[in-house]
Design a protein around this motif. Sequence first.
Motif, PDB file in Angstrom:
ATOM      1  N   ASN A  89      51.854  46.993 118.108  1.00  6.86           N
ATOM      2  CA  ASN A  89      52.327  48.026 119.027  1.00  6.86           C
ATOM      3  C   ASN A  89      51.279  48.141 120.124  1.00  6.86           C
ATOM      4  OD1 ASN A  89      54.139  50.364 119.763  1.00  6.86           O
ATOM      5  ND2 ASN A  89      52.170  51.407 119.608  1.00  6.86           N
ATOM      6  N   LEU A  90      51.684  47.907 121.378  1.00  9.85           N
ATOM      7  CA  LEU A  90      50.760  47.976 122.496  1.00  9.85           C
ATOM      8  C   LEU A  90      51.008  49.236 123.291  1.00  9.85           C
ATOM      9  CD1 LEU A  90      51.574  44.723 122.126  1.00  9.85           C
ATOM     10  CD2 LEU A  90      49.917  44.532 123.972  1.00  9.85           C
ATOM     11  N   GLU A  91      49.913  49.859 123.728  1.00  9.87           N
ATOM     12  CA  GLU A  91      50.017  51.047 124.575  1.00  9.87           C
ATOM     13  C   GLU A  91      49.151  50.859 125.816  1.00  9.87           C
ATOM     14  OE1 GLU A  91      49.164  54.717 122.642  1.00  9.87           O
ATOM     15  OE2 GLU A  91      51.060  54.734 121.538  1.00  9.87           O
ATOM     16  N   LYS A  92      49.739  51.187 126.960  1.00  9.08           N
ATOM     17  CA  LYS A  92      49.021  51.130 128.227  1.00  9.08           C
ATOM     18  C   LYS A  92      49.109  52.498 128.884  1.00  9.08           C
ATOM     19  CE  LYS A  92      49.123  48.874 132.767  1.00  9.08           C
ATOM     20  NZ  LYS A  92      49.811  47.882 133.626  1.00  9.08           N
ATOM     21  N   THR A  93      47.951  53.053 129.235  1.00  7.70           N
ATOM     22  CA  THR A  93      47.917  54.339 129.925  1.00  7.70           C
ATOM     23  C   THR A  93      48.059  54.086 131.414  1.00  7.70           C
ATOM     24  OG1 THR A  93      46.468  55.250 128.223  1.00  7.70           O
ATOM     25  CG2 THR A  93      46.620  56.460 130.297  1.00  7.70           C
ATOM     26  N   MET A  94      49.125  54.615 132.013  1.00  5.34           N
ATOM     27  CA  MET A  94      49.403  54.400 133.427  1.00  5.34           C
ATOM     28  C   MET A  94      48.540  55.316 134.291  1.00  5.34           C
ATOM     29  SD  MET A  94      51.622  52.033 132.951  1.00  5.34           S
ATOM     30  CE  MET A  94      52.451  51.788 134.523  1.00  5.34           C
ATOM     31  N   TYR A  95      48.568  55.087 135.587  1.00  2.13           N
ATOM     32  CA  TYR A  95      47.717  55.837 136.526  1.00  2.13           C
ATOM     33  C   TYR A  95      48.000  57.336 136.508  1.00  2.13           C
ATOM     34  CZ  TYR A  95      51.826  55.985 139.569  1.00  2.13           C
ATOM     35  OH  TYR A  95      53.072  56.207 140.078  1.00  2.13           O
ATOM     36  N   ASP A  96      49.242  57.724 136.131  1.00  2.00           N
ATOM     37  CA  ASP A  96      49.604  59.140 136.114  1.00  2.00           C
ATOM     38  C   ASP A  96      49.509  59.757 134.725  1.00  2.00           C
ATOM     39  OD1 ASP A  96      51.690  57.816 134.935  1.00  2.00           O
ATOM     40  OD2 ASP A  96      53.262  58.614 136.249  1.00  2.00           O
ATOM     41  N   GLY A  97      48.927  59.014 133.786  1.00  2.00           N
ATOM     42  CA  GLY A  97      48.768  59.514 132.424  1.00  2.00           C
ATOM     43  C   GLY A  97      49.912  59.160 131.495  1.00  2.00           C
ATOM     44  N   SER A 156      36.491  53.198 137.230  1.00  2.00           N
ATOM     45  CA  SER A 156      36.129  52.748 135.886  1.00  2.00           C
ATOM     46  C   SER A 156      36.499  51.286 135.692  1.00  2.00           C
ATOM     47  CB  SER A 156      36.854  53.592 134.829  1.00  2.00           C
ATOM     48  OG  SER A 156      36.481  54.940 134.917  1.00  2.00           O
ATOM     49  N   TYR A 157      35.572  50.519 135.148  1.00  2.00           N
ATOM     50  CA  TYR A 157      35.736  49.094 134.838  1.00  2.00           C
ATOM     51  C   TYR A 157      35.808  48.204 136.088  1.00  2.00           C
ATOM     52  CZ  TYR A 157      37.135  51.516 130.567  1.00  2.00           C
ATOM     53  OH  TYR A 157      37.182  52.369 129.492  1.00  2.00           O
ATOM     54  N   LYS A 168      40.550  50.068 136.340  1.00  2.00           N
ATOM     55  CA  LYS A 168      41.704  50.175 135.436  1.00  2.00           C
ATOM     56  C   LYS A 168      42.776  51.127 135.958  1.00  2.00           C
ATOM     57  CE  LYS A 168      42.776  51.273 130.568  1.00  2.00           C
ATOM     58  NZ  LYS A 168      43.553  52.499 130.742  1.00  2.00           N
ATOM     59  N   GLY A 169      42.363  52.193 136.601  1.00  2.00           N
ATOM     60  CA  GLY A 169      43.325  53.218 137.011  1.00  2.00           C
ATOM     61  C   GLY A 169      43.080  53.680 138.426  1.00  2.00           C
ATOM     62  N   TYR A 193      45.321  46.171 131.390  1.00  3.23           N
ATOM     63  CA  TYR A 193      44.666  46.456 130.121  1.00  3.23           C
ATOM     64  C   TYR A 193      45.567  47.283 129.216  1.00  3.23           C
ATOM     65  CZ  TYR A 193      40.312  45.158 132.534  1.00  3.23           C
ATOM     66  OH  TYR A 193      39.333  44.499 133.230  1.00  3.23           O
ATOM     67  N   ALA A 194      45.446  47.038 127.921  1.00  2.56           N
ATOM     68  CA  ALA A 194      46.209  47.808 126.935  1.00  2.56           C
ATOM     69  C   ALA A 194      45.424  47.823 125.629  1.00  2.56           C
ATOM     70  CB  ALA A 194      47.594  47.195 126.728  1.00  2.56           C
ATOM     71  N   GLU A 195      45.930  48.594 124.678  1.00  2.00           N
ATOM     72  CA  GLU A 195      45.330  48.612 123.340  1.00  2.00           C
ATOM     73  C   GLU A 195      46.406  48.317 122.311  1.00  2.00           C
ATOM     74  OE1 GLU A 195      41.906  51.146 121.400  1.00  2.00           O
ATOM     75  OE2 GLU A 195      43.767  52.286 121.277  1.00  2.00           O
ATOM     76  N   ILE A 196      46.067  47.418 121.399  1.00  2.00           N
ATOM     77  CA  ILE A 196      46.975  47.021 120.327  1.00  2.00           C
ATOM     78  C   ILE A 196      46.650  47.799 119.057  1.00  2.00           C
ATOM     79  CG2 ILE A 196      47.657  45.103 118.810  1.00  2.00           C
ATOM     80  CD1 ILE A 196      46.693  43.244 121.151  1.00  2.00           C
ATOM     81  N   GLU A 197      47.680  48.173 118.320  1.00  2.00           N
ATOM     82  CA  GLU A 197      47.496  48.661 116.948  1.00  2.00           C
ATOM     83  C   GLU A 197      48.391  47.845 116.031  1.00  2.00           C
ATOM     84  OE1 GLU A 197      47.484  52.684 114.169  1.00  2.00           O
ATOM     85  OE2 GLU A 197      48.052  52.821 116.284  1.00  2.00           O
ATOM     86  N   ILE A 198      47.819  47.351 114.939  1.00  2.00           N
ATOM     87  CA  ILE A 198      48.597  46.588 113.962  1.00  2.00           C
ATOM     88  C   ILE A 198      49.433  47.578 113.159  1.00  2.00           C
ATOM     89  CG2 ILE A 198      48.534  44.940 112.066  1.00  2.00           C
ATOM     90  CD1 ILE A 198      47.473  43.915 114.790  1.00  2.00           C
TER      91      ILE A 198
END
Length: 441
Positions: free
Chosen positions: A395-403, A98-99, A93-94, A358-363
């Motif tokens: 709302n989607l959030e993706k954590t990039m390689y640099d945080g 991991s993964y 992932k980063g 990869y990302a995470e969604i929040e309704i």
Amino acid sequence: MRSIVISSNSSGGGKTTVTVGIMKALMKKGFDVQGYKVGPDYIDTAFHSRITKKPSRNLDLYLMGEEGVKASYSRGVGELGVIEGVMGLYDGKGIDSSYSTAHVAKVLNLPVVLVISPKAQSATLCAEINGLVSFENANIAGVILNNISEGYYKLLKKSIEYNCGVKVFGYVPRDERLLLESRHLGLVQSSEIYDLENRIDILSELILKHVNVDELLKYFKQTFVYEDRFHLDNKNLKIGVAYDKAFSFYYRENIELLSELGEIVYFSPLKDNKLPENLDFLYIGGGYPEVFLDELSKNKYMLKNINRALNNGLRCYAECGGLMYLSKGIDNGEFERDTVGFFNGKAVMTKKLQNFGYAEIEIIKDDRILKKGTKIKCHEFHKSYVTCEEEKIYNLEKTMYDGEIKSWHCGYKKNNTLGAYAHVHFFENIDFLQQLVNGNK
């Protein structure tokens, strides 16, 4: 089941070619083979399924969680499991592993065979192999060299045996007949290659001739039957699933969960002129609607039928290509055609990735479909965008390689229909699936 993982030092290293060739070679030796793919890819699993004549399964630690990966693995049926990795062995992932394929191999406690396509190197290749072995002490059983001449193979075999502590199982010679075409999201789909069986037959014969398959078989490792808690009660639902060359990107376990909710009826947006009768839920997955745009747009009866059903309140979930199809039209870069016309907007193909990873969604909005605050793990991979004017509830959030956190909005909601670019595996998101089919109760 006894299994092994096929990985590489990078994408494009020959994993898919060698994996399907090994599958076919093992089948010729009389074994019942089950295919798997590390990561979120849909296209490679279709190649596996075409060869083994049974559904291949994804093993994605981010989308499915460790329990989900183990459950999916244990749902496989066969004597031998062949697991194709993703990208390079440690790429996840980063910036760490991991993964990654190595991570999945560790979770399932399985050995790895490296497929490497070398070019203009010998001792340096040995340094690379030794680095892969020692980086995180992955259980690397050996290597298969790909796309090289016999003379180059003999040199590399001697060099690897002298400098590295790993087995050299053999090689796949360079052969133009084995090339698999690519397009913007990866390989051309297996369903579009008319002579695939012939190509795989040639490949498997080359592997049987140039790879010591009997020696490779010694490294397949027996595994546990893991707990599988990912099940749903039957709700007697009738569920329509779009499935043809334009829409084929579905995780096998998603289909299995839907089948537990009731009856699945497949239909083709390309060839059928209407939806199956009396549906309770409609699922339109990803695929290549932009490639088959002319055929899709000419099927006016289906376009009108879907539009009418959604406007009448049929529950529907559309992912990526499905979202594009439900818009007013698609511009594929060469021409534009009308599509379903349910969502107010159109899809436009570009030459670069719009979102990937990869990302995470929040309704973010509470409504009758989904509950505000629901969180969903997802993956995006698309070169199109939509100019859609419907309400957005993701709302989607993706954590990039640099945080750094990258965020954006998607998830277009109209009536009882949700369309989004994000691909979702239901194992880690069963609550999301239950809300889709039952509503926010």
